[in-house]
Design a protein around this motif. Structure first.
Motif, PDB file in Angstrom:
ATOM      1  N   PHE A 234      42.668  40.551  41.824  1.00  0.00           N
ATOM      2  CA  PHE A 234      42.544  41.753  42.629  1.00  0.00           C
ATOM      3  C   PHE A 234      42.280  42.947  41.737  1.00  0.00           C
ATOM      4  CE2 PHE A 234      44.515  39.784  46.381  1.00  0.00           C
ATOM      5  CZ  PHE A 234      43.796  40.414  47.374  1.00  0.00           C
ATOM      6  N   SER A 235      41.556  43.922  42.279  1.00  0.00           N
ATOM      7  CA  SER A 235      41.470  45.199  41.605  1.00  0.00           C
ATOM      8  C   SER A 235      42.850  45.840  41.643  1.00  0.00           C
ATOM      9  CB  SER A 235      40.457  46.109  42.300  1.00  0.00           C
ATOM     10  OG  SER A 235      40.826  46.320  43.652  1.00  0.00           O
ATOM     11  N   SER A 236      43.116  46.675  40.651  1.00  0.00           N
ATOM     12  CA  SER A 236      44.343  47.457  40.683  1.00  0.00           C
ATOM     13  C   SER A 236      44.244  48.402  41.866  1.00  0.00           C
ATOM     14  CB  SER A 236      44.522  48.245  39.388  1.00  0.00           C
ATOM     15  OG  SER A 236      44.617  47.379  38.288  1.00  0.00           O
ATOM     16  N   ILE A 237      45.259  48.417  42.687  1.00  0.00           N
ATOM     17  CA  ILE A 237      45.168  49.163  43.928  1.00  0.00           C
ATOM     18  C   ILE A 237      46.270  50.206  43.987  1.00  0.00           C
ATOM     19  CG2 ILE A 237      43.976  47.414  45.285  1.00  0.00           C
ATOM     20  CD1 ILE A 237      46.585  46.348  46.206  1.00  0.00           C
ATOM     21  N   GLY A 238      45.962  51.318  44.605  1.00  0.00           N
ATOM     22  CA  GLY A 238      46.934  52.388  44.712  1.00  0.00           C
ATOM     23  C   GLY A 238      46.235  53.727  44.760  1.00  0.00           C
ATOM     24  N   SER A 239      46.978  54.777  44.494  1.00  0.00           N
ATOM     25  CA  SER A 239      46.415  56.113  44.587  1.00  0.00           C
ATOM     26  C   SER A 239      45.492  56.391  43.410  1.00  0.00           C
ATOM     27  CB  SER A 239      47.553  57.137  44.625  1.00  0.00           C
ATOM     28  OG  SER A 239      48.348  57.020  43.462  1.00  0.00           O
ATOM     29  N   GLY A 240      44.695  57.442  43.527  1.00  0.00           N
ATOM     30  CA  GLY A 240      43.747  57.778  42.479  1.00  0.00           C
ATOM     31  C   GLY A 240      42.528  56.883  42.521  1.00  0.00           C
ATOM     32  N   PHE A 241      41.918  56.651  41.376  1.00  0.00           N
ATOM     33  CA  PHE A 241      40.746  55.801  41.269  1.00  0.00           C
ATOM     34  C   PHE A 241      41.049  54.707  40.245  1.00  0.00           C
ATOM     35  CE2 PHE A 241      39.207  59.856  42.813  1.00  0.00           C
ATOM     36  CZ  PHE A 241      38.436  59.472  43.895  1.00  0.00           C
ATOM     37  N   PRO A 242      41.844  53.721  40.637  1.00  0.00           N
ATOM     38  CA  PRO A 242      42.311  52.710  39.686  1.00  0.00           C
ATOM     39  C   PRO A 242      41.201  51.734  39.306  1.00  0.00           C
ATOM     40  CG  PRO A 242      43.008  52.134  41.894  1.00  0.00           C
ATOM     41  CD  PRO A 242      42.338  53.481  41.999  1.00  0.00           C
ATOM     42  N   THR A 243      41.373  51.098  38.149  1.00  0.00           N
ATOM     43  CA  THR A 243      40.430  50.093  37.675  1.00  0.00           C
ATOM     44  C   THR A 243      41.179  48.874  37.176  1.00  0.00           C
ATOM     45  OG1 THR A 243      40.401  51.044  35.453  1.00  0.00           O
ATOM     46  CG2 THR A 243      38.713  51.814  37.001  1.00  0.00           C
ATOM     47  N   ILE A 244      40.448  47.775  37.047  1.00  0.00           N
ATOM     48  CA  ILE A 244      40.976  46.565  36.433  1.00  0.00           C
ATOM     49  C   ILE A 244      40.042  46.190  35.298  1.00  0.00           C
ATOM     50  CG2 ILE A 244      39.778  45.092  38.128  1.00  0.00           C
ATOM     51  CD1 ILE A 244      42.024  43.071  37.802  1.00  0.00           C
ATOM     52  N   ASN A 245      40.615  45.772  34.179  1.00  0.00           N
ATOM     53  CA  ASN A 245      39.843  45.374  33.015  1.00  0.00           C
ATOM     54  C   ASN A 245      40.095  43.906  32.713  1.00  0.00           C
ATOM     55  OD1 ASN A 245      38.764  48.077  31.771  1.00  0.00           O
ATOM     56  ND2 ASN A 245      40.888  48.468  32.302  1.00  0.00           N
ATOM     57  N   PHE A 246      39.043  43.150  32.461  1.00  0.00           N
ATOM     58  CA  PHE A 246      39.249  41.781  32.002  1.00  0.00           C
ATOM     59  C   PHE A 246      38.120  41.379  31.059  1.00  0.00           C
ATOM     60  CE2 PHE A 246      37.446  41.750  36.254  1.00  0.00           C
ATOM     61  CZ  PHE A 246      36.372  40.875  36.189  1.00  0.00           C
ATOM     62  N   PRO A 247      38.488  40.693  29.964  1.00  0.00           N
ATOM     63  CA  PRO A 247      37.491  40.319  28.954  1.00  0.00           C
ATOM     64  C   PRO A 247      36.763  39.043  29.326  1.00  0.00           C
ATOM     65  CG  PRO A 247      39.660  39.666  28.217  1.00  0.00           C
ATOM     66  CD  PRO A 247      39.855  40.373  29.538  1.00  0.00           C
ATOM     67  N   ILE A 248      35.519  38.942  28.879  1.00  0.00           N
ATOM     68  CA  ILE A 248      34.722  37.728  28.971  1.00  0.00           C
ATOM     69  C   ILE A 248      34.492  37.247  27.541  1.00  0.00           C
ATOM     70  CG2 ILE A 248      32.493  36.761  29.656  1.00  0.00           C
ATOM     71  CD1 ILE A 248      34.362  37.423  31.995  1.00  0.00           C
ATOM     72  N   ASN A 249      35.100  36.109  27.203  1.00  0.00           N
ATOM     73  CA  ASN A 249      35.103  35.614  25.828  1.00  0.00           C
ATOM     74  C   ASN A 249      34.174  34.407  25.669  1.00  0.00           C
ATOM     75  OD1 ASN A 249      37.174  37.494  24.915  1.00  0.00           O
ATOM     76  ND2 ASN A 249      38.614  36.286  26.120  1.00  0.00           N
ATOM     77  N   ASN A 250      34.237  33.793  24.493  1.00  0.00           N
ATOM     78  CA  ASN A 250      33.493  32.566  24.189  1.00  0.00           C
ATOM     79  C   ASN A 250      31.982  32.771  24.200  1.00  0.00           C
ATOM     80  OD1 ASN A 250      36.117  31.528  25.938  1.00  0.00           O
ATOM     81  ND2 ASN A 250      35.719  30.298  24.104  1.00  0.00           N
ATOM     82  N   LEU A 251      31.540  33.954  23.775  1.00  0.00           N
ATOM     83  CA  LEU A 251      30.113  34.234  23.708  1.00  0.00           C
ATOM     84  C   LEU A 251      29.597  34.058  22.279  1.00  0.00           C
ATOM     85  CD1 LEU A 251      29.961  37.500  25.877  1.00  0.00           C
ATOM     86  CD2 LEU A 251      29.477  35.160  26.608  1.00  0.00           C
ATOM     87  N   ASN A 252      28.296  33.866  22.158  1.00  0.00           N
ATOM     88  CA  ASN A 252      27.637  33.784  20.854  1.00  0.00           C
ATOM     89  C   ASN A 252      26.260  34.426  21.006  1.00  0.00           C
ATOM     90  OD1 ASN A 252      26.986  33.034  18.176  1.00  0.00           O
ATOM     91  ND2 ASN A 252      25.963  31.187  18.916  1.00  0.00           N
ATOM     92  N   VAL A 253      26.224  35.745  20.915  1.00  0.00           N
ATOM     93  CA  VAL A 253      25.008  36.505  21.193  1.00  0.00           C
ATOM     94  C   VAL A 253      24.131  36.560  19.950  1.00  0.00           C
ATOM     95  CG1 VAL A 253      24.060  38.692  21.995  1.00  0.00           C
ATOM     96  CG2 VAL A 253      26.257  37.881  22.897  1.00  0.00           C
ATOM     97  N   THR A 254      22.992  35.895  19.993  1.00  0.00           N
ATOM     98  CA  THR A 254      22.024  35.975  18.897  1.00  0.00           C
ATOM     99  C   THR A 254      20.779  36.752  19.295  1.00  0.00           C
ATOM    100  OG1 THR A 254      20.974  33.869  19.485  1.00  0.00           O
ATOM    101  CG2 THR A 254      22.828  33.787  17.942  1.00  0.00           C
ATOM    102  N   SER A 255      20.635  37.049  20.581  1.00  0.00           N
ATOM    103  CA  SER A 255      19.556  37.887  21.089  1.00  0.00           C
ATOM    104  C   SER A 255      20.004  38.453  22.427  1.00  0.00           C
ATOM    105  CB  SER A 255      18.268  37.091  21.269  1.00  0.00           C
ATOM    106  OG  SER A 255      17.277  37.869  21.936  1.00  0.00           O
ATOM    107  N   THR A 256      19.635  39.694  22.700  1.00  0.00           N
ATOM    108  CA  THR A 256      20.003  40.308  23.973  1.00  0.00           C
ATOM    109  C   THR A 256      18.868  40.262  24.991  1.00  0.00           C
ATOM    110  OG1 THR A 256      19.320  42.514  23.244  1.00  0.00           O
ATOM    111  CG2 THR A 256      21.597  41.867  22.799  1.00  0.00           C
ATOM    112  N   VAL A 257      17.722  39.743  24.599  1.00  0.00           N
ATOM    113  CA  VAL A 257      16.553  39.705  25.487  1.00  0.00           C
ATOM    114  C   VAL A 257      16.858  38.824  26.704  1.00  0.00           C
ATOM    115  CG1 VAL A 257      14.138  39.031  25.714  1.00  0.00           C
ATOM    116  CG2 VAL A 257      14.962  40.074  23.585  1.00  0.00           C
TER     117      VAL A 257
END
Length: 349
Positions: A193-216
């Motif tokens: 779930f997104s963080s919920i409540g007053s204000g403009f809350p956000t949720i952060n989560f990492p995406i791991n196990n990458l091996n970027v050799t080109s961004t194209v």
């Protein structure tokens, strides 16, 4: 336009409820579920079982969710299926959930749960069920895929009164194509779930196990639930703190019931959104961070990345040595294997 229409009042009621109950718990963090290295790409088929936007007026009837739907897989002749994964999700904890796909019973390999209001007297629990159906889709191939007996009616009051209900399904199909560049294609399973409540809350989560050799040509698809076409206060989606957007998904309303594979704008309460991320990551990256925000609750499910990649050099395994048991013998025979089980190109001799 009257600001105090029924949708707006519904939003105010939900906002007060969120402010009182605080952040969601019991979410499932995103982890690597499947990985493919080589000339691969993917497509996604599926359907929503919400017949209209839950935030529309007049509101849909409490027992109105569909129990069956279909979608068509249509690959070309040079696209060979190497993986297929069925995900169905909705309200409730999913206990005992078994649907049928083209008449065959589908029992999940595992189920994820998330609770929107863990401190409430009546919790609002959601599930996603995941099943590997690779061999089945490889056998059937291009066809109409019909999901039936998926009945989450009636919608209980705690879901219905806040427009926080949905049901639907998707099949992620990974295919090889010899004309494609080598890629690392990752499928991440999670349910947050997104963080919920007053204000403009956000949720952060990492995406791991990458091996970027080109961004194209790098891209990312996110499947999310509970978005809507009308209420989008505080919505945002970022990679490495840079805002994502495209023609279907404006920067201030990314969770808007759209599907990047069909261009549908009426995928009610289900978003299947694909973004180019070539300008959001760098060569050498092994991870990136997703930041999602919404003042109303959002469920973030499967994430798929497709990024050009070349894997490390081969590994040498020494299998046996002969000749060392002969006195003063200086000629030894070595048997070894050169391998890279995840290689995305032919090893040189």
């Amino acid at each position: 336009m009257n600001c105090f229409n029924s949708s707006y009042l519904r939003f105010l009621t939900l906002f007060c409820l969120l402010s009182f109950f605080g952040n969601a718990q019991n979410s499932v963090p995103h982890t690597l579920y499947q990985q493919f290295n080589g000339p691969y790409d993917y497509t996604i088929i599926g359907n929503t079982h919400n017949p209209s936007d839950a935030w529309s007026t007049p509101y849909p009837a409490p027992g109105s969710m569909l129990t069956s739907s279909s979608a068509t897989l249509n690959l070309t002749s040079n696209q060979a299926i190497v993986g297929a994964y069925l995900i169905w999700a909705g309200i409730g904890n999913g206990a005992g959930t078994t649907i049928t796909l083209n008449g065959l019973a589908m029992t999940p390999d595992f189920i994820n749960n998330a609770n929107a209001f863990p401190n409430a007297a009546t919790p609002s629990i959601y599930f996603s069920a995941v099943k590997d159906i690779t061999s089945y889709v490889q056998t059937v191939g291009n066809a109409i895929y019909q999901v039936s007996n998926f009945n989450l009616n009636p919608i209980q009051p705690n879901y219905y009164s806040n427009a926080m209900y949905f049901a639907g399904w998707n099949i992620i199909v990974v295919y090889s194509n010899p004309t494609l560049p080598n890629k690392q294609l990752n499928i991440y399973d999670g349910y947050r779930f997104s963080s919920i409540g007053s204000g403009f809350p956000t949720i952060n989560f990492p995406i791991n196990n990458l091996n970027v050799t080109s961004t194209v040509g790098a891209k990312m698809t996110m499947i999310s639930f509970l978005g809507n076409s009308t209420v989008f206060v505080g919505q945002s989606l970022k990679v490495n703190n840079l805002v994502l957007s495209n023609a279907l998904n404006p920067s201030n309303h990314p969770f808007n019931n759209t599907n990047s594979f069909t261009n549908s704008t009426s995928s009610w309460q289900i978003d299947v959104d694909t973004y180019s991320i070539n300008n959001y990551i760098n060569i050498g990256d092994v991870s990136f961070n997703i930041t999602a925000g919404s003042i109303i609750p959002m469920l973030f499910s499967t994430v798929i990345t497709s990024i050009q990649s070349e894997l490390p050099d081969a590994t040498i395994s020494l299998d046996s040595i002969t000749g060392q048991d002969i006195c003063q013998n200086r000629d030894l025979t070595l048997d070894y294997t050169v391998y890279n089980i995840n290689s995305n190109d032919t090893l040189l001799a």
